[in-house]
Design an enzyme around this catalytic site. Structure first.
Site, PDB file in Angstrom:
ATOM      1  N   SER A  31      36.444  28.117  36.730  1.00 51.22           N
ATOM      2  CA  SER A  31      37.647  27.614  37.741  1.00 51.22           C
ATOM      3  C   SER A  31      37.695  25.772  37.432  1.00 51.22           C
ATOM      4  CB  SER A  31      37.343  27.930  38.838  1.00 51.22           C
ATOM      5  OG  SER A  31      37.503  29.421  39.290  1.00 51.22           O
ATOM      6  N   SER A 178      46.085  33.558  44.820  1.00 47.37           N
ATOM      7  CA  SER A 178      46.201  32.218  45.151  1.00 47.37           C
ATOM      8  C   SER A 178      46.614  31.424  44.011  1.00 47.37           C
ATOM      9  CB  SER A 178      44.962  31.529  45.708  1.00 47.37           C
ATOM     10  OG  SER A 178      43.884  31.619  44.705  1.00 47.37           O
ATOM     11  N   SER A 206      41.792  33.792  48.818  1.00 48.23           N
ATOM     12  CA  SER A 206      41.093  32.681  48.014  1.00 48.23           C
ATOM     13  C   SER A 206      41.558  31.378  48.197  1.00 48.23           C
ATOM     14  CB  SER A 206      41.297  33.056  46.437  1.00 48.23           C
ATOM     15  OG  SER A 206      40.944  34.435  46.112  1.00 48.23           O
ATOM     16  N   GLU A 325      36.246  37.375  44.772  1.00 46.27           N
ATOM     17  CA  GLU A 325      35.564  37.394  43.474  1.00 46.27           C
ATOM     18  C   GLU A 325      33.922  37.835  43.665  1.00 46.27           C
ATOM     19  OE1 GLU A 325      34.772  32.983  41.993  1.00 46.27           O
ATOM     20  OE2 GLU A 325      36.741  33.415  42.830  1.00 46.27           O
ATOM     21  N   ARG A 356      39.692  46.394  41.322  1.00 54.49           N
ATOM     22  CA  ARG A 356      37.954  46.310  41.440  1.00 54.49           C
ATOM     23  C   ARG A 356      37.652  47.173  42.613  1.00 54.49           C
ATOM     24  NH1 ARG A 356      37.325  40.027  40.459  1.00 54.49           N
ATOM     25  NH2 ARG A 356      36.936  40.051  38.360  1.00 54.49           N
ATOM     26  N   LYS A 422      33.266  36.759  29.272  1.00 53.11           N
ATOM     27  CA  LYS A 422      34.807  36.348  29.763  1.00 53.11           C
ATOM     28  C   LYS A 422      34.372  34.864  30.668  1.00 53.11           C
ATOM     29  CE  LYS A 422      38.812  37.667  32.364  1.00 53.11           C
ATOM     30  NZ  LYS A 422      39.154  36.746  33.240  1.00 53.11           N
TER      31      LYS A 422
END
Length: 444
Positions: A31, A178, A206, A325, A356, A422
């Site tokens: 991030s 977000s 988030s 997350e 998820r 990733k």
């Protein structure tokens, strides 16, 4: 569209022979790295990003910016680690950008492309075409951009950059991500009128990621007013300004530390993450409180964060709306807890790399678990688990959740563990090194 063959290889998740005892150095934050790259591309002078995360998502971001004319030189200093020198230039097209399945790339870069001179085409993985992008697309159109998405509100699309963007006031429903807000804020200083952004939807997920965006903008010289500063509710203002070139060292990725800390929790062991910051906007910092409530104990020192497991994992009732997350690893730990868990506030996870919530319920239940989807989360009840295949749906956080379960459930095979690249390169090697203990090179 990127042509990638889905990997179905099965990785036998190692079972811990006992309590883990290791120091694990996790790579830099995805991030922070991707936000730093965008801000550096907008700056009026060159800058440095030191100890960046090198992963699929950050490589996609760097290559996309290069395609629009930004120069990124990669160097390695044996004493100081890797560093990227970013030299901004006039953004231009034509360019074709592969976003993979990276939310930061598909959402942060259309506003950048709107400032480029020429068309920029966005393509990606199959799942990327299903993920919502309407918030960014609609907002950019209101701000003066021309975008061709054939009415889908998603990829693929072409942004016809005109070299500048009027900017001004815009409303966005960011209840599904977000990143819609962060995407516009990151480019807001470059808009002719700046940006006045109002969130109009339900509660905002988030929030720590938005706070991270604001913090990094301010450190780059932007003037940002937020609701947290006493401004109007759900409104952010960014003044038009030049951004400064920065020399930024990327923090460890605290969310990627989750499976390693969970390893200490579920095995009753000890794991230290060196370099854990005392002050951070990363959502992963919430792990300290969450895993303490689940039976661990945390100590933060100048060396890093140490989590010790007690030998028992407790169920938890937690609203994870701001730290969604972390849900996959927390759900995995909850599946081996001594009591029921309720994880709430995470309906938006149905729109992430995969659904998820559905995936976690299906895969944990496939190992004998008792997980039920609720309207906005998961209910996890204790149940005896057994081995089996844990599918990942090309979702890196599903893969690490499966690895955590494999520590205490013999016979778990994680499908396509390579998807962890990733955001967490070399995860299988780091995982094995953790189980081998501090003497194997996991010392920070």
């Amino acid at each position: 569209m990127t042509d990638r063959t889905v990997q179905t290889d099965l990785w036998p998740a190692p079972t811990a022979p006992g309590a883990v005892d290791a120091n694990v150095t996790v790579p830099g934050s995805k991030s922070v790295t991707n936000r730093a790259l965008v801000l550096a591309a907008h700056s009026s002078e060159p800058g440095w990003v030191r100890r960046p995360l090198r992963s699929r998502d950050t490589a996609l971001m760097a290559n996309a910016l290069r395609a629009m004319g930004v120069q990124i030189d990669e160097t390695v200093n044996p004493s100081g680690g890797e560093a990227w020198r970013i030299i901004p230039a006039g953004l231009h097209g034509p360019a074709t950008i592969d976003v993979g399945n990276a939310g930061t790339v598909m959402r942060f870069l259309p506003p950048v492309a709107a400032l480029a001179d020429g068309p920029v085409r966005f393509e990606g993985d199959a799942r990327a075409y299903e993920r919502p992008l309407h918030g960014v697309i609609d907002a950019l159109r209101e701000l003066g951009a021309r975008i061709d998405d054939e009415g889908r509100g998603s990829l693929p699309l072409t942004v016809h950059g005109a070299g500048s963007l009027a900017g001004g006031a815009v409303e966005v429903d960011a209840s599904s991500s977000s990143q819609f807000i962060s995407a516009l804020l990151l480019s807001g200083p470059r808009f002719n009128k700046g940006l006045e952004l109002r969130h109009t939807g339900r509660s905002l997920p988030s929030l720590p990621h938005i706070l991270m965006t604001v913090d990094m903008l301010r450190k780059a010289g932007a003037k940002v007013d937020t609701p947290q500063d006493g401004g109007p509710r759900d409104m952010w203002r960014v003044a038009p300004s030049a951004l400064l070139g920065r020399d930024l060292t990327v923090e460890p990725d605290l969310s990627n530390a989750a499976p390693f800390l969970a390893a200490a929790l579920v095995t009753g062991g000890r794991v230290t993450i060196p370099g854990w910051p005392r002050r951070t906007t990363q959502p992963g910092d919430a792990l300290r409180g969450l895993f303490t409530r689940m039976g661990g104990s945390c100590e933060l020192t100048d060396h890093g964060l140490t989590l010790k497991g007690s030998g028992r994992v407790h169920g938890i009732t937690a609203d994870l709306h701001e730290v969604g997350e972390l849900t996959p690893v927390i759900a995995a730990a909850a599946a081996v807890a001594d009591g029921e868990s309720h994880l709430t506030g995470i309906a938006h996870l149905r729109l992430h790399e995969t659904d998820r919530l559905a995936a976690l319920a299906k895969e944990i239940n496939g190992l004998g678990g008792d997980v039920t989807e609720t309207e906005d989360g998961l209910r996890v009840q204790p149940a005896p688990l057994h081995g089996g295949v844990f599918h990942t749906y090309e979702d890196h956080r599903l893969a690490t959740a499966g690895a955590v379960l494999g520590l205490v459930v013999p016979g778990v095979e994680v499908e396509n563990v390579a998807t962890t690249a990733k955001t967490l390169p070399d995860f299988p090697e780091l995982w094995r090194a953790m189980l081998d203990g501090p003497a194997t090179g996991t010392r920070g």
